[in-house]
Design a protein around this motif. Structure first.
Motif, PDB file in Angstrom:
ATOM      1  N   UNK A  68       0.833  -1.204   0.000  1.00  0.00           N
ATOM      2  CA  UNK A  68       0.000   0.000   0.000  1.00  0.00           C
ATOM      3  C   UNK A  68       0.872   1.260   0.000  1.00  0.00           C
ATOM      4  N   UNK A  69       1.923   1.251   0.799  1.00  0.00           N
ATOM      5  CA  UNK A  69       2.834   2.399   0.820  1.00  0.00           C
ATOM      6  C   UNK A  69       3.546   2.550  -0.518  1.00  0.00           C
ATOM      7  N   UNK A  70       3.916   1.426  -1.130  1.00  0.00           N
ATOM      8  CA  UNK A  70       4.588   1.478  -2.430  1.00  0.00           C
ATOM      9  C   UNK A  70       3.678   2.086  -3.496  1.00  0.00           C
ATOM     10  N   UNK A  71       2.405   1.718  -3.443  1.00  0.00           N
ATOM     11  CA  UNK A  71       1.467   2.254  -4.422  1.00  0.00           C
ATOM     12  C   UNK A  71       1.304   3.761  -4.258  1.00  0.00           C
ATOM     13  N   UNK A  72       1.176   4.222  -3.005  1.00  0.00           N
ATOM     14  CA  UNK A  72       1.006   5.655  -2.771  1.00  0.00           C
ATOM     15  C   UNK A  72       2.287   6.434  -3.078  1.00  0.00           C
ATOM     16  N   UNK A  73       3.441   5.821  -2.817  1.00  0.00           N
ATOM     17  CA  UNK A  73       4.706   6.474  -3.164  1.00  0.00           C
ATOM     18  C   UNK A  73       4.830   6.639  -4.684  1.00  0.00           C
ATOM     19  N   UNK A  74       4.411   5.608  -5.405  1.00  0.00           N
ATOM     20  CA  UNK A  74       4.453   5.701  -6.869  1.00  0.00           C
ATOM     21  C   UNK A  74       3.515   6.793  -7.376  1.00  0.00           C
ATOM     22  N   UNK A  75       2.339   6.897  -6.764  1.00  0.00           N
ATOM     23  CA  UNK A  75       1.386   7.935  -7.151  1.00  0.00           C
ATOM     24  C   UNK A  75       1.939   9.327  -6.850  1.00  0.00           C
ATOM     25  N   UNK A  76       2.662   9.462  -5.737  1.00  0.00           N
ATOM     26  CA  UNK A  76       3.258  10.762  -5.417  1.00  0.00           C
ATOM     27  C   UNK A  76       4.296  11.172  -6.468  1.00  0.00           C
ATOM     28  N   UNK A  77       5.106  10.217  -6.926  1.00  0.00           N
ATOM     29  CA  UNK A  77       6.103  10.542  -7.963  1.00  0.00           C
ATOM     30  C   UNK A  77       5.411  10.959  -9.251  1.00  0.00           C
ATOM     31  N   UNK A  78       4.364  10.255  -9.644  1.00  0.00           N
ATOM     32  CA  UNK A  78       3.637  10.615 -10.873  1.00  0.00           C
ATOM     33  C   UNK A  78       2.975  11.983 -10.733  1.00  0.00           C
ATOM     34  N   UNK A  79       2.504  12.317  -9.535  1.00  0.00           N
ATOM     35  CA  UNK A  79       1.908  13.640  -9.321  1.00  0.00           C
ATOM     36  C   UNK A  79       2.960  14.740  -9.424  1.00  0.00           C
ATOM     37  N   UNK A  80       4.144  14.472  -8.914  1.00  0.00           N
ATOM     38  CA  UNK A  80       5.212  15.459  -9.056  1.00  0.00           C
ATOM     39  C   UNK A  80       5.505  15.746 -10.535  1.00  0.00           C
ATOM     40  N   UNK A  81       5.476  14.695 -11.355  1.00  0.00           N
ATOM     41  CA  UNK A  81       5.696  14.897 -12.790  1.00  0.00           C
ATOM     42  C   UNK A  81       4.528  15.637 -13.414  1.00  0.00           C
ATOM     43  N   UNK A  82       3.321  15.283 -13.016  1.00  0.00           N
ATOM     44  CA  UNK A  82       2.126  15.872 -13.625  1.00  0.00           C
ATOM     45  C   UNK A  82       2.006  17.361 -13.334  1.00  0.00           C
TER      46      UNK A  82
END
Length: 886
Positions: free
Chosen positions: A109-123
């Protein structure tokens, strides 16, 4: 515990974020997530607080408690959603590394949210800063962090695509990752490489492929085969800037929404995704010097190295001007191998630079088409492929003029290959030629139909057939008139077999016409709304009946023909018939129209109007009649209110029509000027090419003349040196000849007359037959006398005469000795005889010695004479040999 938890919730969120108790932190993260979700804008006080205090997020994403960290990552995602670009740029430097090290290596669950945070930084902003942070983590000590980083990169490229995120910097570090000892790292690197291959295909290989081991290349090829046939993927997530931008025009125009238009653009997108490679570092530094070498092998090796350096699918722009000029010059090379490799290099440049190659077209296209005279098919094919690449990087309009010029070339081979190139251009172009260009192509191709060679005639027919396929029957019929049926049949065969990409679509005849029509229809649409509130009676039928048909029966009277036809067409009913349904209705008593406008309606309609009145009065009456016809019942007010516009609109339409005619004439004049300028440009361009060719020929002739002059000068210098040497040899030989002549004359004087004549005379006078001693017995004295005589003759008579004056007189003068050689001898002999006789027939010892010395002198004289004879013979032989040599 419950009281403690209540106390935690009462603390400010910033204090909860840094609390020692993990439950307090976890509760603060959850409360912050809810607060961020309900916030309206990024200017919310809570949002601004956490934007200002951006350093607090580093501890949130790196929380030591896994449960609290999971909620902290969720809070960060909610914060980024509302904080926008400002929150992204302020926090990403502090959070990216902890997110990867703690979040991507933690629970699912933490890995999924961490990945989403990186994609948001790019977006929220752009991808480059995030990619740089991630690439820096590829040097981490822990293999699991490196593998997690590679997974984050794979997810980023999968979501945003290689067009949004530049893949070059990532591809360059892949070989380093493939050399890692951990198998999980290598597996993650393979997944990232396969993702790149989905987007870029083989165009990514030049950046890293050669740095891999053969075994790694084989493993990747096997993985590539599984996804090779998959279509190019689409971008799944959009940046905020992309979301704010309007959709593409092609997507909006799609018939089923936006998907069809997007699919149409996919091939171009896939082409743009190919990575451009900088080839300038790979080009040999001494390329230009080696290309100018006098040895063809050196020139070919330089071109081969250039071909290897630029053999990429897409290349970056660079300073290729000198290289292009060198390749254009190589088209004139005498060695066909050099020409072939140069054409291959031009083809690679055209396909690699694509649209950027257009600025080099004028440099290389003319020399290539001029070299089409080469009869070897391999060379012609290489140049043809290069010309196709040049055309693909430019447009049909750019290449047509030069192609048409070479269709008139005096060399049949150049003319034929240029025609084939024109056919390929017509088949591959996506834009149909203009009408003026069609005429030029048709005229040039018609001339080819009269060529003596069949292959030329067939090529001309194929050009016309392909052009017919593009332009259609209506346009090409005018250009095919006058041809016999056999040629038309041949052209028709090529027309049926041609496969083209362009199709001519005729434009609207007069684009400005719809605007006046729409302006004329606008009042008609407003009529019913204006008529409904105030219905009014119509004038008598006998007044309106003659006026209603005027607009349709006499359209030439009004200056606005199209708008009137547009007004009468929707009614479908005749105005006179409608007027009879309501006879005798009075005009409205309360009208908003001015008295002047009412005067227009009240004008008598039973009489014929004069031409002067038709320009002003009649337009009001048709409006009145049309108003009743369109409404279906007698309505007066709208007709009165709309009576004035027709004269104004009619006047504007007439002015527009006059202006339109003027504009058409102006367009026609400008078109003719354009054609004239184009023909002048073509003529000047041909003259420029001719002058360039002449200049090149003159340069070559000048170079050849200079080399010839230098060779002649060298020969002249050598000839002068040879002449000087010959003169010295002649002078030496002349001196030698003079010396020999002097010596010969001296020897001749010394040996003339022959000495043996005197001895024979003496022997004959004395009567001794070969033996002097036989007569005198012991004849030593007589022999001595003869010896002295010979010695005197040989050495000039000095010191050899008798003591008396007779001997000296006879032997001192050569001429006297020659005249009477025996006179002295006789005297001497008589003296000797007398001496001998007085001595009683015996010679004294002194006489014997004298006789011995005379014999030796005799022998020496004979030897000298023999030597002189041999030298004279030798000199004569040399002289004869010299005469033969000359």
């Amino acid at each position: 515990m419950a009281d403690g938890e209540d106390d935690f919730s009462q603390l400010p969120l910033s204090d909860q974020f840094i609390h020692k108790n993990w439950k307090a932190r976890k509760g603060g993260y959850e409360a912050a997530t809810k607060a961020f979700d309900v916030a309206q804008t990024e200017n919310d006080p809570l949002v601004r607080q956490f934007v200002s205090d951006s350093g607090i997020w580093k501890g949130v994403v790196a929380d030591s408690n896994v449960a609290a960290q999971q909620e902290g990552l969720a809070a960060l995602c909610s914060f980024l959603q509302i904080a926008g670009k400002d929150g992204c740029t302020r926090t990403r430097k502090e959070t990216i590394a902890p997110i990867v090290e703690k979040g991507l290596t933690g629970r699912p669950a933490a890995k999924q949210r961490a990945q989403e945070a990186i994609l948001l930084y790019i977006e929220l902003d752009k991808a480059d800063p995030i990619i740089e942070e991630l690439l820096a983590l590829l040097s981490h000590k822990q293999p699991k962090v490196i593998a997690a980083t590679l997974g984050a990169l794979t997810a980023a490229y999968h979501a945003y695509g290689c067009k949004t995120i530049d893949p070059k910097q990532t591809l360059k570090v892949l070989p380093k990752v493939y050399g890692h000892a951990d198998k999980n790292v290598r597996a993650a690197a393979q997944e990232l490489t396969v993702e790149f291959y989905r987007w870029l295909k083989d165009s990514m290989k030049p950046l890293f492929w050669n740095d891999l081991k053969p075994v790694q290349q084989q493993d990747l090829d096997k993985l590539f085969e599984k996804v090779k046939d998959e279509p190019t993927p689409r971008q799944e997530r959009l940046l905020r800037t992309q979301q704010a931008a309007p959709p593409p025009a092609a997507a909006v125009a799609g018939p089923g929404g936006g998907d069809e238009g997007y699919e149409d653009e996919l091939p171009e997108e896939a082409e743009d995704l190919e990575l451009a490679v900088d080839v300038m570092p790979k080009v040999p530094k001494d390329f230009e010097e080696r290309l100018g070498s006098s040895k063809w092998k050196d020139r070919k090796e330089a071109l081969d190295e250039l071909h290897t350096a630029i053999n990429v699918q897409k290349m970056e722009e660079g300073p290729f001007d000198n290289i292009m000029r060198g390749l254009a010059k190589s088209m004139k090379d005498a060695n066909i191998a050099v020409v072939t490799v140069a054409a291959n290099c031009i083809e690679l440049f055209g396909r690699g630079l694509r649209r950027s190659f257009a600025k080099y077209r004028s440099t290389v296209m003319g020399p290539m088409m001029e070299r089409l005279k080469e009869k070897k098919q391999a060379v012609a094919d290489a140049i043809g492929s290069a010309l196709d690449a040049v055309f693909a990087s430019t447009s049909f309009n750019d290449c047509l003029e030069e192609i048409l010029e070479f269709l008139k070339h005096k060399n049949p081979q150049v003319k034929l290959e240029s025609t084939k190139f024109l056919i390929r251009c017509l088949k591959s172009t996506k834009a149909a030629p203009e009408l003026a260009q069609v005429k030029s192509i048709a005229d040039a191709s018609t001339k080819l139909l009269t060529e003596s060679q069949e292959v030329q005639r067939n090529a001309g027919a194929e050009v016309l057939g392909t052009l017919w396929k593009i332009m259609g029957d209506r346009i090409m019929n005018a250009h095919l008139e006058g041809l016999d049926e056999i040629r038309k049949t041949k052209i028709k065969e090529y027309h049926d077999a041609a496969e083209v990409k362009a199709k001519y679509k005729p434009k609207a005849a007069v684009p400005p016409k719809p605007a006046p029509a729409a302006a004329g229809k606008r009042p008609v649409g407003k009529k019913p709304m204006a008529k409904k509130p105030t219905p009014a009676a119509a004038p008598p039928a006998e007044d309106t009946a003659p006026l209603a048909p005027k607009p349709t029966s006499r359209p030439g009277v009004s200056k606005l023909g199209p708008p009137k036809s547009g007004l009468t067409a929707p009614s479908g009913l005749r105005a006179p018939g409608l007027a009879k349904k309501a006879p005798g209705l009075p005009l409205p008593g309360t009208s908003t129209a001015s008295p002047k406008r009412q005067g227009f309606i009240g004008a008598p309609a039973t009489r014929e109007l004069s031409p002067e009145e038709e320009d002003y009065a009649p337009p009001a009456a048709p409006k009145f009649g049309l108003g009743r016809g369109l409404a279906g019942r007698p309505l007066g007010k709208p007709a009165v209110s709309e009576a004035p516009p027709p004269p104004v609109v009619s006047g504007l339409a007439a002015a527009d029509r006059a202006e339109l005619d003027e504009l058409r004439m102006e367009v026609e004049r400008l078109r003719k000027q354009t054609e004239d300028l184009r023909s002048d440009r073509t003529r000047l361009s041909s003259q420029i090419h001719e002058l360039q060719n002449q200049n090149a020929q003159l340069i070559e002739d000048h170079t050849r003349d200079v080399l010839s002059i230098k060779a002649k000068e060298t020969q002249l210098v050598r000839a002068r040196s040879d002449a000087d040497a010959a003169e010295q040899l002649v002078a030496t030989q002349q001196r030698e000849v003079d010396r020999l002549k002097r010596e010969l004359s001296r020897q001749i004087r010394a040996t003339s007359p022959a000495p043996y004549d005197a001895s024979e005379q003496i022997l004959s006078d004395t009567g001794m037959n070969g033996s002097v001693g036989g007569r005198f017995g012991d004849s030593g004295y007589e022999g001595a006398a003869v010896g002295r005589y010979r010695a005197s003759r040989t050495y000039g008579g000095a010191g050899a005469a008798s003591p008396g004056g007779e001997g000296k007189e006879n032997f001192s003068d050569g001429r006297s000795s020659k005249l009477s050689p025996l006179r002295g001898s006789g005297s001497g002999f008589r003296a000797s005889a007398s001496i001998s006789s007085s001595s009683g027939g015996r010679a004294s010892p002194a006489d014997m010695g004298a006789s011995t010395n005379g014999a030796e002198s005799w022998k020496r004289a004979a030897e000298v004479t023999q030597n002189l004879k041999e030298r004279i013979a030798l000199m004569k032989a040399k002289q004869a040999a010299r005469n033969q040599g000359q």
